[in-house]
Scaffold this active site. Structure first.
Site: not given
Length: 388
Positions: A284, A332
């Protein structure tokens, strides 16, 4: 049941994203969640009629499992709405494995949706500003970035980490994103670009920060026995661990050490592996400091060595340790909570289905979720058939 009894007992059999990026003002988070769920179930050769375990969290929906079940026409016999920020979905995977192995459900659907980008400035979410402890609110921090900037500044002070090393994280993520046609941002990026970008909260510039996008994701999990009869190669949950030490950043015991030290230790112990056995890492990366902290706390380098570890393209395409091969939250997508996407990318890499960014011989991957301000940490170790 001991933790080792979970090793390889369940498997991911379907993954999918919804439309990503900026979907427009006429679409809603629950719709994206449903789109991802339908695609993941189709990949698994299953339908909503097979789902009897539902695991979800959606920003702005306090009773998300009820909403999603109603929307999809699912009547689950096991429901989990655990909400610990962006790590929730890795936590859901752990909980789904426990539920399946105990007989509480047979097919678990983990699902998320968000229109964070399209909702920006539109007031469609009625959640209000982030709740802050009164002793923090007086200083008017710009959360969450202020909390991560504190951690970055402390790491720089304590270990000599540089802004250039932070920038290397963003550049590596962008290089991976350029191999991913679904990535929201694919333009070339240099260290100089990151350093010259607008300062948001020192020492973090705008390019040290994650994207704000729309998007959803879904993961389908079932028993290893049932997975063997489904269309796609199973990706087994080998180990999982959860930990959290604080909620408010002001209460974090040490700004340079996260509870990922404990969550990863538990996951490795269950899986019977260590960092040296891991082929790639999906974590993350809400901010560039996250990648450095988590690589240290997950055991891929010693504390304080993360800056050096990410330098020279080591985590970029062609480097020693592939990290966030989809482009991560930095390039992304990052639709409010990112934790389901490391599971999706790790699954695809283990299956050999990641296209241009596919890495050779991926047998074991780590997917790591982070929630709050370096608060909730959840680690999963995933593996293909050869890992059993």
């Amino acid at each position: 049941m001991s933790p080792r009894d979970l090793r390889g007992a369940t498997a991911i059999v379907g993954v999918a994203e919804s439309d990503l990026g900026e979907v427009g003002p006429d679409r809603y988070a629950i719709e994206l969640a449903a789109q991802a769920a339908g695609a993941a179930l189709a990949e698994a050769g299953l339908t909503t009629r097979d789902v009897d375990g539902l695991f979800c969290a959606i920003a702005g929906r306090g009773m998300a499992p009820l909403d999603v079940a109603e929307y999809l026409g699912i009547r689950p016999r096991y429901t989990d709405g655990t909400m610990v920020g962006g790590s929730s979905f890795v936590s859901h995977l752990h909980h789904a494995a426990l539920a399946i192995t105990s007989g509480a459900c047979d097919v678990a659907l983990i699902v998320y949706g968000s229109t964070a980008r399209s909702d920006s400035g539109r007031g469609r979410l009625a959640t209000g500003p982030p709740e802050l402890p009164s002793y923090e609110a007086a200083y008017r921090p710009r959360m969450p970035i202020t909390g991560y900037a504190l951690a970055a500044a402390r790491h720089m002070h304590q270990f000599g980490t540089t802004r250039t090393q932070l920038a290397e994280v963003a550049v590596a993520a962008r290089r991976w994103a350029r191999l991913n046609p679904k990535a929201f941002v694919r333009d070339p990026l240099t260290v100089e670009d990151v350093l010259a970008a607008r300062m948001v909260s020192s020492p973090l510039t705008s390019l040290d920060c994650c994207l704000v996008t729309d998007g959803g994701g879904a993961v389908v999990v079932t028993s290893a026995a049932r997975a063997a009869d489904l269309p796609r190669p199973p990706v087994y949950l080998l180990g999982a661990g959860e930990a959290h030490w604080h909620r408010a950043i002001s209460q974090m015991p040490d700004l340079t050490v996260t509870a990922a030290t404990e969550s990863s230790a538990r996951a490795y112990a269950m899986a019977g592996v260590g960092p040296e056995d891991v082929d790639m890492v999906q974590l993350y990366d809400a901010f560039t400091i996250n990648t450095i902290l988590f690589l240290e706390d997950l055991g891929f380098c010693a504390k304080g060595e993360g800056g050096d570890f990410v330098s020279g393209g080591r985590i970029a395409p062609g480097g020693d340790l592939p990290v966030n091969t989809n482009g991560g939250g930095l390039s992304y997508c990052h639709p409010g909570m990112y934790g389901i996407f490391p599971l999706i990318e790790a699954t695809r890499q283990i299956r050999g289905e990641a296209g241009m960014r596919q890495q050779p011989g991926v047998t074991i991957a780590v997917a790591h979720g982070n929630g709050g301000q370096l608060s909730s940490q959840v680690t999963a170790v995933l593996g293909g058939r050869d890992s059993l």
